[in-house]
Scaffold this active site. Structure first.
Site, PDB file in Angstrom:
ATOM      1  N   HIS A  71       0.837  -1.197   0.000  1.00  0.00           N
ATOM      2  CA  HIS A  71       0.000   0.000   0.000  1.00  0.00           C
ATOM      3  C   HIS A  71       0.877   1.254   0.000  1.00  0.00           C
ATOM      4  O   HIS A  71       1.945   1.268   0.602  1.00  0.00           O
ATOM      5  CB  HIS A  71      -0.922   0.005   1.222  1.00  0.00           C
ATOM      6  CG  HIS A  71      -2.020  -0.990   1.137  1.00  0.00           C
ATOM      7  ND1 HIS A  71      -1.802  -2.349   1.276  1.00  0.00           N
ATOM      8  CD2 HIS A  71      -3.332  -0.837   0.899  1.00  0.00           C
ATOM      9  CE1 HIS A  71      -2.950  -2.983   1.142  1.00  0.00           C
ATOM     10  NE2 HIS A  71      -3.894  -2.092   0.903  1.00  0.00           N
ATOM     11  N   PRO A  72       0.402   2.309  -0.645  1.00  0.00           N
ATOM     12  CA  PRO A  72       1.194   3.543  -0.677  1.00  0.00           C
ATOM     13  C   PRO A  72       1.092   4.301   0.637  1.00  0.00           C
ATOM     14  O   PRO A  72       0.111   4.186   1.369  1.00  0.00           O
ATOM     15  CB  PRO A  72       0.524   4.347  -1.805  1.00  0.00           C
ATOM     16  CG  PRO A  72      -0.903   3.907  -1.766  1.00  0.00           C
ATOM     17  CD  PRO A  72      -0.854   2.439  -1.401  1.00  0.00           C
ATOM     18  N   SER A  88      -6.292   4.841  -5.307  1.00  0.00           N
ATOM     19  CA  SER A  88      -5.511   5.535  -4.276  1.00  0.00           C
ATOM     20  C   SER A  88      -5.283   6.995  -4.642  1.00  0.00           C
ATOM     21  O   SER A  88      -5.334   7.871  -3.772  1.00  0.00           O
ATOM     22  CB  SER A  88      -4.167   4.837  -4.050  1.00  0.00           C
ATOM     23  OG  SER A  88      -4.355   3.618  -3.373  1.00  0.00           O
ATOM     24  N   ALA A  90      -7.321   8.858  -6.375  1.00  0.00           N
ATOM     25  CA  ALA A  90      -8.602   9.532  -6.119  1.00  0.00           C
ATOM     26  C   ALA A  90      -8.822   9.729  -4.624  1.00  0.00           C
ATOM     27  O   ALA A  90      -9.260  10.800  -4.183  1.00  0.00           O
ATOM     28  CB  ALA A  90      -9.744   8.734  -6.731  1.00  0.00           C
ATOM     29  N   GLU A  91      -8.521   8.701  -3.841  1.00  0.00           N
ATOM     30  CA  GLU A  91      -8.745   8.793  -2.395  1.00  0.00           C
ATOM     31  C   GLU A  91      -7.848   9.834  -1.753  1.00  0.00           C
ATOM     32  O   GLU A  91      -8.325  10.689  -1.003  1.00  0.00           O
ATOM     33  CB  GLU A  91      -8.543   7.413  -1.755  1.00  0.00           C
ATOM     34  CG  GLU A  91      -9.641   6.443  -2.131  1.00  0.00           C
ATOM     35  CD  GLU A  91      -9.256   4.976  -2.052  1.00  0.00           C
ATOM     36  OE1 GLU A  91     -10.111   4.144  -2.385  1.00  0.00           O
ATOM     37  OE2 GLU A  91      -8.104   4.663  -1.692  1.00  0.00           O
TER      38      GLU A  91
END
Length: 188
Positions: A71-72, A88, A90-91
């Site tokens: 995960h980033p 990610s 967009a989030e």
């Protein structure tokens, strides 16, 4: 994750289509959908999601850590370079984390380094449920946790992230009946 599917379609499509449709729900982990394709049909989107969470929760700790590590970081290098998954981007974009000023970016970088050094994986937070300030508060609070607590909270946060992603992607019969009873367009 651009085409919205119905749960009925996912329950009856080929395993390949099912896995492909759900591949982007989990960060770089299409194997999660593959792990549940044989459990179809799912009565609700919630049941589908719970089955996927169970696949990840059932991993041994080294495998779960490897998954978390994929995960980033929030406001990390991948965010600034735009090299995360579309979901990610967009989030994190909801809080403009890729456009922090130098001082803010350094603050987030310091927190990311401290968290990774303490726990061995990136800080993961369902950012759509936060403001920038509440995300920073969560970051600071969670740095004080023990490892077992963080392993558990991280899975809960990933479950929240993936549930929101799944809700954007899949409609079930209750979505259609709710929309019809409220005069809303029915999702296709």
């Amino acid at each position: 994750m651009t085409t919205r599917s119905s749960l009925e379609n996912l329950n009856t499509c080929t395993p390949e289509v099912f896995c492909s449709a759900l591949a982007d729900i989990w960060e770089y982990a299409p194997w999660v959908a593959n792990g549940i394709v044989g459990q179809r049909p799912f009565a609700t989107v919630e049941a589908l999601h719970k089955a996927m969470v169970a696949v990840v929760a059932g991993l041994d700790e080294p495998a779960r850590l490897a998954f978390y590590a994929g995960h980033p970081e929030l406001a990390g290098e991948d965010a600034r370079r735009g090299t995360m998954t579309d979901a990610s981007i967009a989030e994190q974009g909801t809080l403009s984390l890729a456009q922090l000023d130098t001082q803010e970016a350094e603050r987030w970088s310091d927190l990311n380094r401290a968290y990774r050094a303490r726990f061995g994986f990136p800080f993961i937070l369902c950012i759509r449920r936060h403001t920038r300030q509440s995300a920073l508060q969560a970051f600071n609070q969670r740095l004080a946790h023990d490892r077992d607590t963080e392993l558990s909270i991280t899975l809960d946060e990933i479950a929240a992230i993936t549930r929101l992603r799944l809700d954007r992607l899949v409609s079930d019969a209750s979505d259609v009946s709710h929309a019809a009873s409220h005069g809303e367009p029915i999702p296709s």
